[in-house]
Scaffold this motif. Structure first.
Motif, PDB file in Angstrom:
ATOM      1  N   PRO A   9       0.849  -1.185   0.000  1.00 16.40           N
ATOM      2  CA  PRO A   9       0.000   0.000   0.000  1.00 16.40           C
ATOM      3  C   PRO A   9       0.893   1.247   0.000  1.00 16.40           C
ATOM      4  O   PRO A   9       1.954   1.243   0.641  1.00 16.40           O
ATOM      5  N   ASN A  10       0.484   2.270  -0.729  1.00 15.87           N
ATOM      6  CA  ASN A  10       1.208   3.547  -0.798  1.00 15.87           C
ATOM      7  C   ASN A  10       2.560   3.500  -1.492  1.00 15.87           C
ATOM      8  O   ASN A  10       3.374   4.406  -1.331  1.00 15.87           O
ATOM      9  N   SER A  11       2.816   2.451  -2.263  1.00 11.26           N
ATOM     10  CA  SER A  11       4.085   2.391  -2.996  1.00 11.26           C
ATOM     11  C   SER A  11       3.989   3.195  -4.294  1.00 11.26           C
ATOM     12  O   SER A  11       5.005   3.426  -4.948  1.00 11.26           O
ATOM     13  N   GLY A  12       2.782   3.597  -4.675  1.00 11.74           N
ATOM     14  CA  GLY A  12       2.606   4.396  -5.892  1.00 11.74           C
ATOM     15  C   GLY A  12       1.950   3.631  -7.032  1.00 11.74           C
ATOM     16  O   GLY A  12       1.989   4.068  -8.182  1.00 11.74           O
ATOM     17  N   LYS A  13       1.299   2.520  -6.725  1.00 10.87           N
ATOM     18  CA  LYS A  13       0.654   1.704  -7.772  1.00 10.87           C
ATOM     19  C   LYS A  13      -0.337   2.485  -8.621  1.00 10.87           C
ATOM     20  O   LYS A  13      -0.288   2.447  -9.841  1.00 10.87           O
ATOM     21  N   THR A  14      -1.246   3.172  -7.925  1.00  6.98           N
ATOM     22  CA  THR A  14      -2.295   3.869  -8.670  1.00  6.98           C
ATOM     23  C   THR A  14      -1.731   5.040  -9.465  1.00  6.98           C
ATOM     24  O   THR A  14      -2.151   5.282 -10.605  1.00  6.98           O
ATOM     25  N   THR A  15      -0.742   5.719  -8.904  1.00  7.96           N
ATOM     26  CA  THR A  15      -0.086   6.815  -9.628  1.00  7.96           C
ATOM     27  C   THR A  15       0.561   6.277 -10.899  1.00  7.96           C
ATOM     28  O   THR A  15       0.402   6.844 -11.985  1.00  7.96           O
ATOM     29  N   VAL A  27      -6.324   9.687  -7.374  1.00  8.59           N
ATOM     30  CA  VAL A  27      -5.589   8.647  -6.656  1.00  8.59           C
ATOM     31  C   VAL A  27      -5.908   8.762  -5.180  1.00  8.59           C
ATOM     32  O   VAL A  27      -5.906   9.837  -4.623  1.00  8.59           O
ATOM     33  N   ASN A  29      -6.380   6.136  -1.360  1.00  3.29           N
ATOM     34  CA  ASN A  29      -6.686   4.866  -0.744  1.00  3.29           C
ATOM     35  C   ASN A  29      -7.836   5.036   0.226  1.00  3.29           C
ATOM     36  O   ASN A  29      -7.661   5.476   1.345  1.00  3.29           O
ATOM     37  N   ASN A 112      10.356   2.969  -7.177  1.00  3.19           N
ATOM     38  CA  ASN A 112       9.643   4.253  -7.221  1.00  3.19           C
ATOM     39  C   ASN A 112      10.122   5.234  -6.149  1.00  3.19           C
ATOM     40  O   ASN A 112      10.846   4.855  -5.242  1.00  3.19           O
ATOM     41  N   MET A 113       9.686   6.483  -6.299  1.00  5.56           N
ATOM     42  CA  MET A 113      10.011   7.570  -5.361  1.00  5.56           C
ATOM     43  C   MET A 113      11.498   7.928  -5.442  1.00  5.56           C
ATOM     44  O   MET A 113      12.097   8.378  -4.462  1.00  5.56           O
ATOM     45  N   ASP A 115      12.732  10.377  -6.893  1.00  2.09           N
ATOM     46  CA  ASP A 115      12.882  11.824  -6.673  1.00  2.09           C
ATOM     47  C   ASP A 115      13.210  12.104  -5.209  1.00  2.09           C
ATOM     48  O   ASP A 115      14.036  12.963  -4.897  1.00  2.09           O
ATOM     49  N   GLU A 116      12.603  11.334  -4.297  1.00  2.00           N
ATOM     50  CA  GLU A 116      12.867  11.551  -2.868  1.00  2.00           C
ATOM     51  C   GLU A 116      14.261  11.066  -2.493  1.00  2.00           C
ATOM     52  O   GLU A 116      14.960  11.698  -1.710  1.00  2.00           O
ATOM     53  N   ALA A 142       6.975   7.923 -10.246  1.00  2.00           N
ATOM     54  CA  ALA A 142       5.638   7.846 -10.846  1.00  2.00           C
ATOM     55  C   ALA A 142       4.962   9.209 -10.897  1.00  2.00           C
ATOM     56  O   ALA A 142       4.381   9.561 -11.918  1.00  2.00           O
ATOM     57  N   VAL A 143       5.051  10.002  -9.822  1.00  2.00           N
ATOM     58  CA  VAL A 143       4.389  11.316  -9.844  1.00  2.00           C
ATOM     59  C   VAL A 143       4.969  12.241 -10.904  1.00  2.00           C
ATOM     60  O   VAL A 143       4.240  13.041 -11.493  1.00  2.00           O
TER      61      VAL A 143
HETATM   62  P1  GDP Z   1      -0.868   3.019  -3.955  1.00  2.00           P
HETATM   63  O1  GDP Z   1      -1.466   2.897  -2.594  1.00  2.00           O
HETATM   64  O2  GDP Z   1       0.232   2.025  -4.135  1.00  2.00           O
HETATM   65  O3  GDP Z   1      -1.872   2.994  -5.063  1.00  2.00           O
HETATM   66  O4  GDP Z   1      -0.109   4.435  -3.971  1.00  2.00           O
HETATM   67  P2  GDP Z   1      -0.582   5.823  -4.602  1.00  2.00           P
HETATM   68  O5  GDP Z   1      -0.386   5.837  -6.073  1.00  2.00           O
HETATM   69  O6  GDP Z   1      -1.927   6.154  -4.077  1.00  2.00           O
HETATM   70  O7  GDP Z   1       0.536   6.775  -3.980  1.00  2.00           O
HETATM   71  C1  GDP Z   1       0.682   6.964  -2.603  1.00  2.00           C
HETATM   72  C2  GDP Z   1       1.260   8.352  -2.332  1.00  2.00           C
HETATM   73  O8  GDP Z   1       2.608   8.416  -2.831  1.00  2.00           O
HETATM   74  C3  GDP Z   1       0.502   9.463  -3.050  1.00  2.00           C
HETATM   75  O9  GDP Z   1       0.471  10.582  -2.193  1.00  2.00           O
HETATM   76  C4  GDP Z   1       1.347   9.740  -4.277  1.00  2.00           C
HETATM   77  O10 GDP Z   1       1.211  11.067  -4.738  1.00  2.00           O
HETATM   78  C5  GDP Z   1       2.753   9.493  -3.740  1.00  2.00           C
HETATM   79  N1  GDP Z   1       3.695   9.099  -4.793  1.00  2.00           N
HETATM   80  C6  GDP Z   1       3.509   8.163  -5.759  1.00  2.00           C
HETATM   81  N2  GDP Z   1       4.586   8.070  -6.545  1.00  2.00           N
HETATM   82  C7  GDP Z   1       5.499   8.954  -6.077  1.00  2.00           C
HETATM   83  C8  GDP Z   1       6.834   9.328  -6.493  1.00  2.00           C
HETATM   84  O11 GDP Z   1       7.415   8.830  -7.454  1.00  2.00           O
HETATM   85  N3  GDP Z   1       7.455  10.266  -5.733  1.00  2.00           N
HETATM   86  C9  GDP Z   1       6.861  10.845  -4.650  1.00  2.00           C
HETATM   87  N4  GDP Z   1       7.558  11.752  -3.986  1.00  2.00           N
HETATM   88  N5  GDP Z   1       5.622  10.539  -4.250  1.00  2.00           N
HETATM   89  C10 GDP Z   1       4.928   9.600  -4.946  1.00  2.00           C
END
Ligand code: GDP
Ligand code: MG
Ligand code: K
Length: 271
Positions: A9-15, A27, A29, A112-113, A115-116, A142-143
């Motif tokens: 969860p929150n790994s960026g799947k939906t993004t 996007v 959860n 993913n992430m 950038d961070e 992903a963002v």
């Molecule tokens: P999911 O739960 O796996 O579907 O994750 P989401 O796509 O909902 O992303 C969870 C959070 O991480 C959201 O606030 C996104 O904007 C953020 N996020 C997703 N991808 C990235 C990324 O590449 N970099 C950063 N900094 N944040 C991201």
């Protein structure tokens, strides 16, 4: 061709799903909606579909999310798994990666992430991760839609080549012995049940009831398995699930000590 998008969860799947498909759905959860899977067409690639699956930490059979995701992978056999992981929380995220690798499905890791990671002065050695895990690793954000095109191309290649994970020797010691003894014992049953052998053996070591039932093992085999597991637990002074978790985290710790430099650490930290 179908890709399964799998991650915590929150790994960026939906993004990532929205970047790949061009959908600009919000996007988020929301509790209760994550057990749904969502399918979309990958833009620019005719006949390529991606499925956004519920976020999970493990392939255990305990939560609705785990059951939906695991059944999808085993029954629908996607052409490739895109395992998206949060690079800022790499150890915890790799715990699922090691389990996905046992499914005998072509797989690519989307780190993913990034950038961070770049923003906070950390670094991850992609080549080393790739070499030690034995699967393609693509850094993305992903963002920011960074690396997503490369990920898509390499995922298509991975599926076309049927490049299944080969390095499954992340187990060691008594856990390794138990997995291999049980795999030997259940190879016919796993084939008959349509379960990947390595996955089935690992799940039996963990005591996974649905897998044990699916294999329709006979009493003498169940007795031998009990003996193997009890023996392992006795040597390790821990229970079967903890033994498996400890083994996975030990592997991940070593891997990350080779491949991850955190902010404030120097390269000398790497061995
Ligand atoms: P999911 O739960 O796996 O579907 O994750 P989401 O796509 O909902 O992303 C969870 C959070 O991480 C959201 O606030 C996104 O904007 C953020 N996020 C997703 N991808 C990235 C990324 O590449 N970099 C950063 N900094 N944040 C991201
Ligand atoms: Mg999501
Ligand atoms: K498509």
């Amino acid at each position: 061709m179908t890709f399964a998008l799998i991650g915590n969860p929150n790994s960026g799947k939906t993004t990532l799903f929205n970047q790949m498909t061009g959908s600009n759905q919000r996007v988020g959860n929301f509790p209760g909606v994550t057990v749904e899977k969502k399918e979309g067409s990958v833009r620019g690639h005719k006949g390529v579909t991606v499925v956004d699956l519920p976020g999970i930490y493990s392939l255990s059979p305990y939560t609705a999310e785990e059951v939906v995701t695991r059944d999808f992978l085993i029954q629908e056999k996607p052409d490739a798994i895109i395992n998206i992981i949060d690079a800022t929380n790499i150890e915890r995220n790799l715990y699922l990666t090691l389990q996905l690798m046992e499914l005998d499905i072509p797989m690519i890791l989307a780190l993913n992430m990034m950038d961070e990671i770049r923003g906070n002065g950390s670094s991850i050695d992609i080549q080393k991760l790739q070499a030690e895990l034995g699967i393609p690793v693509v850094p993305i954000s992903a963002v920011k839609n960074d690396g997503v095109d490369e990920l898509t191309h390499r995922a298509i290649k991975c599926a076309e080549d049927k490049a299944r994970p080969k390095n499954l020797d992340f187990c060691s010691g008594y856990v390794h012995a138990a997995i291999h003894s049980i795999a030997h014992l259940i190879s016919e049953e796993a084939k008959a049940a349509g379960l990947p052998l390595r996955f089935a053996a690992t799940k039996i070591v963990e005591g996974d009831e649905p897998v044990i039932k699916q294999l329709k093992l006979l009493e003498p085999e169940l007795d031998i398995i009990d003996h193997i597991v009890t023996d392992m637990e006795g040597h390790l002074h821990t229970d079967r699930e903890a033994a498996m978790a400890d083994m996975r985290y030990a592997y991940i710790e070593t891997l990350c000590s080779h491949a991850v430099v955190r902010a404030g650490q120097t390269k000398e930290h790497l061995r």
